[in-house]
Design an enzyme around this catalytic site. Structure first.
Site, PDB file in Angstrom:
ATOM      1  N   GLY A 111       0.798  -1.234   0.000  1.00  0.00           N
ATOM      2  CA  GLY A 111       0.000   0.000   0.000  1.00  0.00           C
ATOM      3  C   GLY A 111       0.822   1.272   0.000  1.00  0.00           C
ATOM      4  O   GLY A 111       0.278   2.368  -0.047  1.00  0.00           O
ATOM      5  N   GLU A 120      -4.179   1.892 -12.517  1.00  0.00           N
ATOM      6  CA  GLU A 120      -4.940   0.664 -12.649  1.00  0.00           C
ATOM      7  C   GLU A 120      -6.391   0.955 -12.328  1.00  0.00           C
ATOM      8  O   GLU A 120      -6.684   1.719 -11.399  1.00  0.00           O
ATOM      9  CB  GLU A 120      -4.385  -0.353 -11.650  1.00  0.00           C
ATOM     10  CG  GLU A 120      -4.925  -1.734 -11.794  1.00  0.00           C
ATOM     11  CD  GLU A 120      -4.213  -2.670 -10.814  1.00  0.00           C
ATOM     12  OE1 GLU A 120      -3.135  -3.165 -11.145  1.00  0.00           O
ATOM     13  OE2 GLU A 120      -4.740  -2.860  -9.713  1.00  0.00           O
ATOM     14  N   LYS A 121      -7.308   0.357 -13.086  1.00  0.00           N
ATOM     15  CA  LYS A 121      -8.727   0.569 -12.820  1.00  0.00           C
ATOM     16  C   LYS A 121      -9.077  -0.003 -11.451  1.00  0.00           C
ATOM     17  O   LYS A 121      -8.590  -1.054 -11.064  1.00  0.00           O
ATOM     18  CB  LYS A 121      -9.573  -0.109 -13.887  1.00  0.00           C
ATOM     19  CG  LYS A 121     -11.050   0.169 -13.706  1.00  0.00           C
ATOM     20  CD  LYS A 121     -11.858  -0.226 -14.926  1.00  0.00           C
ATOM     21  CE  LYS A 121     -13.336  -0.013 -14.661  1.00  0.00           C
ATOM     22  NZ  LYS A 121     -13.642   1.365 -14.216  1.00  0.00           N
ATOM     23  N   HIS A 168     -10.107  -9.337  -2.436  1.00  0.00           N
ATOM     24  CA  HIS A 168      -8.684  -9.553  -2.682  1.00  0.00           C
ATOM     25  C   HIS A 168      -8.360 -10.952  -2.177  1.00  0.00           C
ATOM     26  O   HIS A 168      -8.391 -11.207  -0.979  1.00  0.00           O
ATOM     27  CB  HIS A 168      -7.904  -8.476  -1.921  1.00  0.00           C
ATOM     28  CG  HIS A 168      -6.434  -8.573  -2.056  1.00  0.00           C
ATOM     29  ND1 HIS A 168      -5.628  -7.486  -2.235  1.00  0.00           N
ATOM     30  CD2 HIS A 168      -5.617  -9.642  -2.029  1.00  0.00           C
ATOM     31  CE1 HIS A 168      -4.376  -7.881  -2.321  1.00  0.00           C
ATOM     32  NE2 HIS A 168      -4.348  -9.171  -2.193  1.00  0.00           N
ATOM     33  N   GLU A 213      -1.631 -12.538  -6.423  1.00  0.00           N
ATOM     34  CA  GLU A 213      -2.793 -11.823  -5.904  1.00  0.00           C
ATOM     35  C   GLU A 213      -3.823 -11.631  -7.004  1.00  0.00           C
ATOM     36  O   GLU A 213      -3.474 -11.235  -8.127  1.00  0.00           O
ATOM     37  CB  GLU A 213      -2.366 -10.454  -5.354  1.00  0.00           C
ATOM     38  CG  GLU A 213      -1.424 -10.552  -4.176  1.00  0.00           C
ATOM     39  CD  GLU A 213      -1.216  -9.220  -3.462  1.00  0.00           C
ATOM     40  OE1 GLU A 213      -0.769  -9.248  -2.311  1.00  0.00           O
ATOM     41  OE2 GLU A 213      -1.512  -8.153  -4.055  1.00  0.00           O
ATOM     42  N   GLU A 231      -1.133  -8.866  -9.017  1.00  0.00           N
ATOM     43  CA  GLU A 231       0.329  -8.818  -9.020  1.00  0.00           C
ATOM     44  C   GLU A 231       0.862 -10.090  -8.384  1.00  0.00           C
ATOM     45  O   GLU A 231       0.117 -10.860  -7.788  1.00  0.00           O
ATOM     46  CB  GLU A 231       0.840  -7.600  -8.246  1.00  0.00           C
ATOM     47  CG  GLU A 231       0.410  -7.558  -6.795  1.00  0.00           C
ATOM     48  CD  GLU A 231       0.887  -6.272  -6.098  1.00  0.00           C
ATOM     49  OE1 GLU A 231       0.716  -5.193  -6.695  1.00  0.00           O
ATOM     50  OE2 GLU A 231       1.410  -6.378  -4.997  1.00  0.00           O
ATOM     51  N   ARG A 275       8.128 -13.144  -2.847  1.00  0.00           N
ATOM     52  CA  ARG A 275       8.753 -13.246  -1.525  1.00  0.00           C
ATOM     53  C   ARG A 275       7.799 -13.982  -0.589  1.00  0.00           C
ATOM     54  O   ARG A 275       6.677 -14.281  -0.949  1.00  0.00           O
ATOM     55  CB  ARG A 275       8.997 -11.852  -0.969  1.00  0.00           C
ATOM     56  CG  ARG A 275       7.700 -11.056  -0.957  1.00  0.00           C
ATOM     57  CD  ARG A 275       7.782  -9.793  -0.146  1.00  0.00           C
ATOM     58  NE  ARG A 275       6.759  -8.840  -0.531  1.00  0.00           N
ATOM     59  CZ  ARG A 275       5.522  -8.816  -0.065  1.00  0.00           C
ATOM     60  NH1 ARG A 275       5.129  -9.714   0.801  1.00  0.00           N
ATOM     61  NH2 ARG A 275       4.661  -7.913  -0.471  1.00  0.00           N
ATOM     62  N   VAL A 312       3.652 -11.660   4.694  1.00  0.00           N
ATOM     63  CA  VAL A 312       3.364 -11.463   6.117  1.00  0.00           C
ATOM     64  C   VAL A 312       2.405 -12.553   6.609  1.00  0.00           C
ATOM     65  O   VAL A 312       2.590 -13.140   7.670  1.00  0.00           O
ATOM     66  CB  VAL A 312       2.735 -10.076   6.354  1.00  0.00           C
ATOM     67  CG1 VAL A 312       2.337  -9.903   7.817  1.00  0.00           C
ATOM     68  CG2 VAL A 312       3.670  -8.965   5.924  1.00  0.00           C
TER      69      VAL A 312
END
Lengths: 165, 502
Positions: free
Chosen positions: B166, B201-202, B209, B276, B289, B293, B296
């Site tokens: 974010g 991005e729209k 999500h 995602e 995206e 890695r 979290v």
């Protein structure tokens, strides 16, 4: 000692009889009240029921965080309560509002200038801390006086940034 | 084959990686900034070396120093954790150039997926649907972005090309407010990633999500470990995740899982990664995206699949095959993670800094806490506000929500304000319980007012506690003022007073 405690406009009269007994709105209760290892977490046993809460001293009174709910409370003793009801509520609403830094950080933007008129909710300053940009807003309408910081300044927690009159 | 690992991170994730290394019998090297001398990861590691001053760019972003320390200590591998250098292809390359294993994907995959524009173009050419945006157009200037924005349509999102979490992201409602938002997004992206490039991005409204955990080895095996529901966000920061998602059925899971595996294969992905997706109300899903890695929120997947993702990462980096095939992976039970941040939910989620004077951790059945702090540790303004992650698991979603409620009530952190009350309110929210939420829920339709959730209210107990604390304080100050009435010093007297009242 008798106190009048207000939460959400609801008044509670709490009289402290001794270490283990209080009267709440006319009802006597036996209490055992302890701070957990000297911290702001408190344990209350009241007539056998057990409660635990955080009790903080805030800028405008007390804050009790109990079972996931925050209760802002004002506590005044009998004498003060009498004075307040005679002379009206005490803390004046007007006067100067000092915008203080809620945490240490870096001033990244100050969208207002000295002398500007602002409305309630207007952004006064943007403070970067913990990798987030935090908008500090005006709690009321007024005029910006005494700008004490500029963009790029590092500020400490509770440092006064500017004032609104 | 390596037997010593340098962990190029701090906080709870450094501790998480250290634990995996220790269980595998690997030696560990920690690195730290001046602010973190007393941090848990420094205390737990076999060796620890100072990187530099507290700001990230002088410490945890100093890839050159980190590689130097790895060489000096003989560490055969570097685990980057998440954030900091985890998604920097140049760092991964610098590590490999020194014959040190990078516990993560190949630099080329990081570059392909790390540049969100290239990532979207790559997966689109593999036949995977993406959200409309300025993908594959490279880094555009502000005037170019402003020109293309009406074609994409409002509302839209400005996102940092190098971004994640974010940072450097802004929601734009119309063209008029866009120039200012571009400036602030670039500024934040520059500060967080050292790269101010952004793309558009729209914004898919009413979207969920949902992401898929991927594991891939160097022998061409790619599997997914099911989904994580990550819709509950504030300012595009995830706050709470669960696995499985109440919105995903077995058919959708299979379909999305296959697409996720294909997306990973399109960049010859190796190691752990996450795809995602945005999913709309009709269960159409779009690639958003890939995070190249460890995430979290990886522990909730560990809880429902039984796979230790960090150990798998190390296993893959050692050149071995994955421990499991796709057929082995069964999701069992339910898990929820609450991110405990040093943020005050009653004050606009303002970060809270200070010394943690006391912590009481929740324990008992089905509870896991991943934390990097302890009593006496200072929460500084230099790093993000994540204090710990509370992960709870059990047989059913209902059981886990009830378990999370009791764990949150047990969890006491003294010294800084936390968002624990936010999570407690969420656990009481009827819409959360019913699984009725999207990515806008926290910001648009969730309130901290207790009446909204019909929760029990105990103002009289709160009133009694406030009164008793106020009374104690009055008594104490009254005694301290009457100094001449005692022959002992105030300090000695205070000590006695506290012993009596303990």
């Amino acid at each position: 000692m008798k106190y009048i405690t207000t939460i959400d406009e609801q008044e509670f009269v709490v009289e402290i009889l001794d270490e283990e007994h209080i009267i709440v709105n006319g009802e006597t209760c036996s209490v055992n009240f302890e701070s957990i290892s000297g911290e702001s977490v408190f344990s209350l046993l009241i007539d056998g029921k057990s409660y635990e809460a955080y009790v903080y001293e805030g800028d405008f009174g007390w804050e009790v965080l109990l079972q996931g709910s925050l209760y802002p409370a004002t506590v005044v003793d009998e004498r003060e309560h009498r004075l307040r009801s005679t002379f009206g509520s005490s803390p004046a609403q007007g006067g100067e509002f000092y915008l203080k830094a809620p945490m240490p950080g870096l001033v990244v933007d100050v969208p207002v200038d000295e002398g500007d008129e602002v409305n309630e909710g207007d952004v006064l300053l943007i403070l970067e801390s913990m990798k987030m940009q935090n908008e500090l807003k005006s709690p009321r309408a007024g005029k910006i006086v005494r700008m004490r910081v500029k963009v790029g300044d590092n500020v400490e927690r509770r440092q006064t940034l500017l004032s609104v009159v | 084959m390596f037997n010593k690992v340098l962990i190029a991170n701090r906080g709870e994730i450094a501790v998480r990686v250290l634990r995996a290394c220790r269980e595998l019998g690997l030696e560990t090297v920690a690195v730290y900034s001046e602010a973190d001398r007393q941090a848990l990861h420094v205390r737990y590691a076999d060796e620890a070396y100072l990187l530099g001053p507290a700001p990230s760019r002088d410490s945890y972003l100093r890839g050159d120093k980190i590689v130097e320390i790895a060489k000096k200590t003989g560490a055969g591998a570097i685990h980057p954790g998440y954030g900091f250098l985890a998604e920097r292809a140049d760092f991964a390359q610098a590590v490999i150039d020194e014959d040190i294993a990078f516990i993560g994907p190949k630099p080329s995959s990081i570059a392909a997926m790390g540049d969100k524009g290239v990532a979207r173009a790559t997966v689109r050419s593999a036949g995977i649907p993406v959200v409309p945006g300025t993908e594959a157009e490279g880094s555009l200037r502000d005037d170019e972005l402003l020109a293309v924005a009406p074609e994409i349509g409002f509302p839209l999102l400005i996102k940092a090309t190098a971004g994640g979490g974010g940072k450097g992201m802004r929601e734009v409602r119309d063209l008029e407010e866009m120039p200012l938002l571009l400036t602030s997004a670039r500024r934040e992206a520059e500060a967080a990633f050292g790269d101010g490039n952004v793309y558009l991005e729209k914004l898919v409204e009413g979207a969920r999500h949902i992401e898929f955990q991927i594991l891939a080895d160097t022998h061409g095996n790619v599997i997914h470990l099911g989904e994580r529901e990550c819709s509950l966000q504030r300012r595009h920061q995830k706050l709470l995740e669960e696995s499985p998602s109440p919105f995903v059925d077995e058919a959708l899971r299979q379909q999305m899982g296959e697409v996720a595996v294909r997306a990973a294969q399109s960049v010859e992905y190796v190691n752990a990664g996450t795809i995602e997706f945005l999913v709309d109300g009709e269960k159409n899903f779009y690639f958003l995206e890939m995070n190249t890695r460890l995430q979290v929120e990886h522990p909730i997947t560990e809880a429902v699949t039984g796979v230790d993702i960090v150990k798998e990462q190390i296993r893959v980096a050692r050149g071995r095959t994955l421990k499991h095939t796709q057929a082995d992976i069964q999701m069992k039970g339910w898990a929820i993670e609450c991110r405990v941040n040093a943020e005050d939910p009653y004050n606009g989620f303002m970060p809270s800094t200070g010394y943690i004077s006391n912590i009481l951790l929740p324990t008992g059945p089905g509870v896991r806490v991943d934390t990097g702090v302890y009593p006496g540790f200072e929460i500084s303004p230099y790093y993000d506000s994540l204090i710990s992650k509370l992960i709870v698991f059990g047989e059913t979603r209902a059981e886990v929500i009830l378990r999370m409620r009791r764990a949150l009530e047990e969890y006491k952190i003294v010294g800084v304000r936390t968002n624990i009350p936010f999570h407690q309110n969420m656990m009481d929210s009827h819409r959360f319980m019913g699984g009725q939420f999207d990515t806008q829920f926290v910001e648009k339709r969730f309130s901290m007012e207790r009446a909204d959730h019909g929760r029990a209210s105990s103002p009289h107990i709160a009133a009694i506690m406030a009164t008793l604390v106020a009374h104690q304080q009055t008594q104490r100050s009254a005694h301290v003022i009457q100094r001449n009435e005692r022959d002992t010093s105030n300090w000695k007297w205070m000590g006695r007073w506290e012993r009596i009242h303990r």
